[in-house]
Scaffold this motif. Structure first.
Motif, PDB file in Angstrom:
ATOM      1  N   LEU A 132       0.817  -1.201   0.000  1.00  0.00           N
ATOM      2  CA  LEU A 132       0.000   0.000   0.000  1.00  0.00           C
ATOM      3  C   LEU A 132       0.854   1.255   0.000  1.00  0.00           C
ATOM      4  O   LEU A 132       0.566   2.237  -0.696  1.00  0.00           O
ATOM      5  CB  LEU A 132      -0.936  -0.008   1.209  1.00  0.00           C
ATOM      6  CG  LEU A 132      -1.881   1.199   1.325  1.00  0.00           C
ATOM      7  CD1 LEU A 132      -2.780   1.280   0.105  1.00  0.00           C
ATOM      8  CD2 LEU A 132      -2.706   1.100   2.600  1.00  0.00           C
ATOM      9  N   VAL A 143      -7.003   3.988  -9.116  1.00  0.00           N
ATOM     10  CA  VAL A 143      -8.035   2.974  -8.839  1.00  0.00           C
ATOM     11  C   VAL A 143      -7.561   2.006  -7.759  1.00  0.00           C
ATOM     12  O   VAL A 143      -8.273   1.724  -6.779  1.00  0.00           O
ATOM     13  CB  VAL A 143      -8.391   2.223 -10.132  1.00  0.00           C
ATOM     14  CG1 VAL A 143      -9.329   1.068  -9.827  1.00  0.00           C
ATOM     15  CG2 VAL A 143      -9.034   3.177 -11.133  1.00  0.00           C
ATOM     16  N   VAL A 144      -6.325   1.489  -7.925  1.00  0.00           N
ATOM     17  CA  VAL A 144      -5.801   0.525  -6.942  1.00  0.00           C
ATOM     18  C   VAL A 144      -5.629   1.187  -5.585  1.00  0.00           C
ATOM     19  O   VAL A 144      -5.937   0.615  -4.527  1.00  0.00           O
ATOM     20  CB  VAL A 144      -4.482  -0.072  -7.447  1.00  0.00           C
ATOM     21  CG1 VAL A 144      -3.851  -0.971  -6.382  1.00  0.00           C
ATOM     22  CG2 VAL A 144      -4.728  -0.857  -8.731  1.00  0.00           C
ATOM     23  N   LEU A 190      -7.242   3.796  -4.296  1.00  0.00           N
ATOM     24  CA  LEU A 190      -8.530   4.023  -3.642  1.00  0.00           C
ATOM     25  C   LEU A 190      -9.098   2.714  -3.080  1.00  0.00           C
ATOM     26  O   LEU A 190      -9.652   2.689  -1.968  1.00  0.00           O
ATOM     27  CB  LEU A 190      -9.516   4.653  -4.631  1.00  0.00           C
ATOM     28  CG  LEU A 190      -9.223   6.100  -5.046  1.00  0.00           C
ATOM     29  CD1 LEU A 190     -10.239   6.574  -6.073  1.00  0.00           C
ATOM     30  CD2 LEU A 190      -9.236   7.017  -3.836  1.00  0.00           C
ATOM     31  N   GLY A 191      -8.974   1.618  -3.849  1.00  0.00           N
ATOM     32  CA  GLY A 191      -9.444   0.331  -3.343  1.00  0.00           C
ATOM     33  C   GLY A 191      -8.697  -0.120  -2.101  1.00  0.00           C
ATOM     34  O   GLY A 191      -9.289  -0.612  -1.125  1.00  0.00           O
ATOM     35  N   ALA A 192      -7.365   0.090  -2.126  1.00  0.00           N
ATOM     36  CA  ALA A 192      -6.569  -0.298  -0.963  1.00  0.00           C
ATOM     37  C   ALA A 192      -6.912   0.542   0.254  1.00  0.00           C
ATOM     38  O   ALA A 192      -6.966   0.048   1.387  1.00  0.00           O
ATOM     39  CB  ALA A 192      -5.085  -0.177  -1.300  1.00  0.00           C
ATOM     40  N   MET A 217      -9.797   1.912   0.887  1.00  0.00           N
ATOM     41  CA  MET A 217     -11.094   1.456   1.407  1.00  0.00           C
ATOM     42  C   MET A 217     -10.945   0.176   2.225  1.00  0.00           C
ATOM     43  O   MET A 217     -11.567   0.014   3.292  1.00  0.00           O
ATOM     44  CB  MET A 217     -12.058   1.249   0.237  1.00  0.00           C
ATOM     45  CG  MET A 217     -12.450   2.533  -0.476  1.00  0.00           C
ATOM     46  SD  MET A 217     -13.552   2.254  -1.872  1.00  0.00           S
ATOM     47  CE  MET A 217     -14.993   1.612  -1.010  1.00  0.00           C
ATOM     48  N   LYS A 218     -10.097  -0.738   1.749  1.00  0.00           N
ATOM     49  CA  LYS A 218      -9.873  -1.968   2.505  1.00  0.00           C
ATOM     50  C   LYS A 218      -9.192  -1.686   3.836  1.00  0.00           C
ATOM     51  O   LYS A 218      -9.537  -2.269   4.878  1.00  0.00           O
ATOM     52  CB  LYS A 218      -9.035  -2.939   1.688  1.00  0.00           C
ATOM     53  CG  LYS A 218      -9.760  -3.522   0.485  1.00  0.00           C
ATOM     54  CD  LYS A 218      -8.891  -4.518  -0.251  1.00  0.00           C
ATOM     55  CE  LYS A 218      -9.646  -5.119  -1.429  1.00  0.00           C
ATOM     56  NZ  LYS A 218      -8.796  -6.094  -2.182  1.00  0.00           N
ATOM     57  N   GLU A 219      -8.202  -0.795   3.841  1.00  0.00           N
ATOM     58  CA  GLU A 219      -7.536  -0.442   5.090  1.00  0.00           C
ATOM     59  C   GLU A 219      -8.489   0.248   6.051  1.00  0.00           C
ATOM     60  O   GLU A 219      -8.411   0.066   7.273  1.00  0.00           O
ATOM     61  CB  GLU A 219      -6.328   0.453   4.793  1.00  0.00           C
ATOM     62  CG  GLU A 219      -5.183  -0.253   4.109  1.00  0.00           C
ATOM     63  CD  GLU A 219      -4.578  -1.316   5.009  1.00  0.00           C
ATOM     64  OE1 GLU A 219      -4.443  -1.079   6.224  1.00  0.00           O
ATOM     65  OE2 GLU A 219      -4.257  -2.415   4.490  1.00  0.00           O
ATOM     66  N   GLU A 247     -11.676  -0.323   6.240  1.00  0.00           N
ATOM     67  CA  GLU A 247     -12.524  -1.371   6.820  1.00  0.00           C
ATOM     68  C   GLU A 247     -11.783  -2.145   7.915  1.00  0.00           C
ATOM     69  O   GLU A 247     -12.373  -2.554   8.922  1.00  0.00           O
ATOM     70  CB  GLU A 247     -12.984  -2.334   5.724  1.00  0.00           C
ATOM     71  CG  GLU A 247     -13.948  -1.706   4.725  1.00  0.00           C
ATOM     72  CD  GLU A 247     -14.322  -2.670   3.619  1.00  0.00           C
ATOM     73  OE1 GLU A 247     -13.779  -3.805   3.640  1.00  0.00           O
ATOM     74  OE2 GLU A 247     -15.124  -2.297   2.747  1.00  0.00           O
TER      75      GLU A 247
END
Length: 571
Positions: free
Chosen positions: A135, A474-475, A477-479, A481-483, A485
């Motif tokens: 990340l 894109v990657v 932002l996805g990472a 969001m996962k962090e 959570e």
């Protein structure tokens, strides 16, 4: 010797006069001081020595980027990765400057890649807590692309666009000059053809007239009056042959004489009037005002006005009285030829030959010297021809603000030279003509194979960087969001946990946690209970106070939940 020459070359590049005007020196000094202060201020948590070193390094590298863009870009990447962001502004500025200053796409790609590796490698190597490397690498890549590569590409595109526009302007000016040169040479060839025809036809006829009148003048059977008239005809034919030779020379050379002959200027008007009187015309010459010199072209035009007036009167009003007036005004000379009505109307009018071009030619002559011509009927039924001719040359009048362009001739006419980018000159002169006016061929010259390959490589690199930037966004932002959570928990889950409950049951309801989300929060919390392992999570519920974060801490020891606490931490 090699070291000395290398040092001398580096010094010459660093002190090139073209890159260091007085204004630029002042601007770069202010910019270096400002970035140095900001860079040192960003390192306040690491002591004064580090603050001074970082600030000094930023201040030195800021102006050096103009002479050594690639080296400064790599050094800025390494300095930014090894500090707490004190050199980040320098890195962004170096990326912008290097985009336009590094020659060659491959060299620029290598420099940016080396800078990125230094930025990322040193940044990951100096991490003080076990942050997720993937990340961090993604976020670092996104930051480098957005704040270093994109400005460099923008500046490089802007420079190439300016260069292309300048090249197109130069090509446009060259095409306009070449077109006018071609037209000028075409006119010159036509003038030469006309000159040859005039020499072969008119020259032969005038020579016959001169020979015949010369033989007739010595005929014993002529009376004195007739011999005098024949003498006038012979002199007129000789003068016509002389003028014909001069006109033929002008047509062949394409240039006019600097100084017209003395016989064809204002001073020669007296002889012109005397010749007309000798031919039987009633001519009176009047002068008024203080005589002043005229430019050669205007002087000759004044003579032509009187000559044209006398010729027209002889053809269309034979026997009429003529008045020739030369009036010297303060700013110009007024030349006037006025004839009264002919004694017998219609006499010789049907036999007179008129091409209708005399007055048109006079008006053009007067226009070129800044004057004007007036012609029209007189009040008594005669005819009036007048010319207004200014004193001095057109250039002198332009210097006094009396002319629009000062008589300056250019290769390009006003309606074509829309950028005003061509120099002066005379059409038809100045070297060989490049007969190549196809814009497609010109564009091929601009976009040569080497430049085309460089442009294609540059476009490909820019497209690849853009795609990588989009992918990184894109990657990333996805990472994130996962962090998020992993590092947040619902308040109901916190309320459901009870002290003394088995650790396995509590952790089953809790997220695994995220060092990226909670790293700064942990530093602001009190110490953990002795021998306990604690998990820190943020509340998933958005509170009304945006200046603080609601933090939950769960502490475990010997397989049980021994403490759960709630904190308000400044964000």
């Amino acid at each position: 010797m090699k070291v000395t020459s290398t040092a001398r070359e580096i010094w010459q590049r660093a002190t090139a006069p073209a890159d260091w005007s007085r204004r630029r020196v002042v601007g770069e000094s202010v910019l270096a001081a400002l970035l140095g202060l900001l860079g040192g201020w960003a390192e306040t948590g690491h002591g004064w020595p580090r603050m001074l070193l970082v600030g000094l390094a930023v201040a030195v590298l800021t102006p050096a980027r103009r002479a050594f863009p690639a080296s400064v870009l790599i050094a800025a990447g390494a300095l930014t990765g090894s500090t707490e962001g004190g050199a980040f502004l320098l890195l962004s500025l170096a990326g912008w400057s290097a985009g336009a200053r590094i020659e060659g796409v491959l060299r620029a790609l290598a420099a940016y890649s080396a800078s990125f590796l230094c930025f990322l490698g040193l940044g990951l190597g100096l991490l003080s807590w076990p942050e997720p490397l993937l990340l961090t690498a993604i976020l670092s890549t996104f930051t480098f692309l957005a704040f270093v590569v994109v400005p460099g590409l923008a500046n490089r595109y802007w420079k190439q666009r300016r260069t292309l526009l300048q090249t197109l302007q130069q090509r446009n000016a060259q095409l306009l000059r070449e077109r006018q040169m071609i037209a000028g040479q075409a006119r010159l060839r036509e003038r030469q053809r006309i000159a040859q025809d005039m020499h072969d036809s008119l020259g032969h006829q005038l020579a016959l007239i001169a020979v015949q009148t010369g033989a007739l003048e010595v005929d014993r059977e002529l009376t004195g009056r007739q011999r005098e008239a024949v003498g006038v005809l012979r002199q007129a034919s000789v003068a016509a042959m002389q003028e014909l030779r001069e006109v033929v020379g002008i047509l062949r050379d394409g240039t006019a004489e600097e100084e017209p002959p003395v016989s064809r200027v204002v001073a020669g008007i007296d002889a012109l009037v005397e010749s007309a009187v000798a031919a039987g015309m009633r001519v009176r010459l009047e002068r008024s005002g203080e005589a002043r010199p005229l430019a050669p072209a205007a002087d000759h035009t004044a003579y032509r006005v009187v000559q044209e007036g006398l010729t027209n009167a002889a053809k269309h009003a034979p026997g009429a009285a003529l008045d020739v007036r030369l009036q010297y005004e303060p700013d110009s000379l007024v030349v006037e030829v006025v004839n009264g009505p002919p004694p017998v109307r219609g006499l010789l009018r049907a036999e007179s030959v008129s091409g209708g071009q005399g007055l048109t030619g006079l008006r053009e002559r007067a226009r070129l010297v800044g004057g004007m011509i007036f012609s029209g009927p007189a009040e008594d039924g005669g005819f009036r021809l007048a010319g207004l001719l200014p004193y001095g040359s057109p250039a002198e009048r332009e210097g006094r603000g009396e002319g629009p362009r000062g008589g300056r001739t250019t290769f390009v006419e006003g309606e074509d030279d829309f950028r005003g980018q061509t120099g002066g000159g005379t059409p038809g002169e100045g070297g060989a003509v490049i007969d190549r006016l196809d814009p497609r061929e010109e564009f091929k010259d601009i976009m040569s194979p080497k430049k085309s390959r460089g442009c294609l490589v540059g476009c490909g690199v820019a497209l690849a960087v853009l795609l990588a930037l989009v992918l990184a966004v894109v990657v990333g932002l996805g990472a994130l969001m996962k962090e998020a959570e992993k590092g947040t928990v619902d308040p109901e889950v916190y309320q459901s946990a009870t002290v003394g409950e088995p650790e396995h049951d509590v952790r089953h309801r809790l997220p695994p946690g995220s060092m990226l989300i909670t790293a700064d929060v942990k530093k602001k919390l009190p110490a953990n209970p002795p021998g306990a392992q604690c998990t820190v999570l943020l509340s998933s519920e958005i509170s009304g106070d945006l200046s603080t974060d609601l933090v939950y801490r769960f502490c475990f020891r010997d397989g049980k939940l021994i403490e759960k606490r709630e904190f308000r931490v400044a964000s």
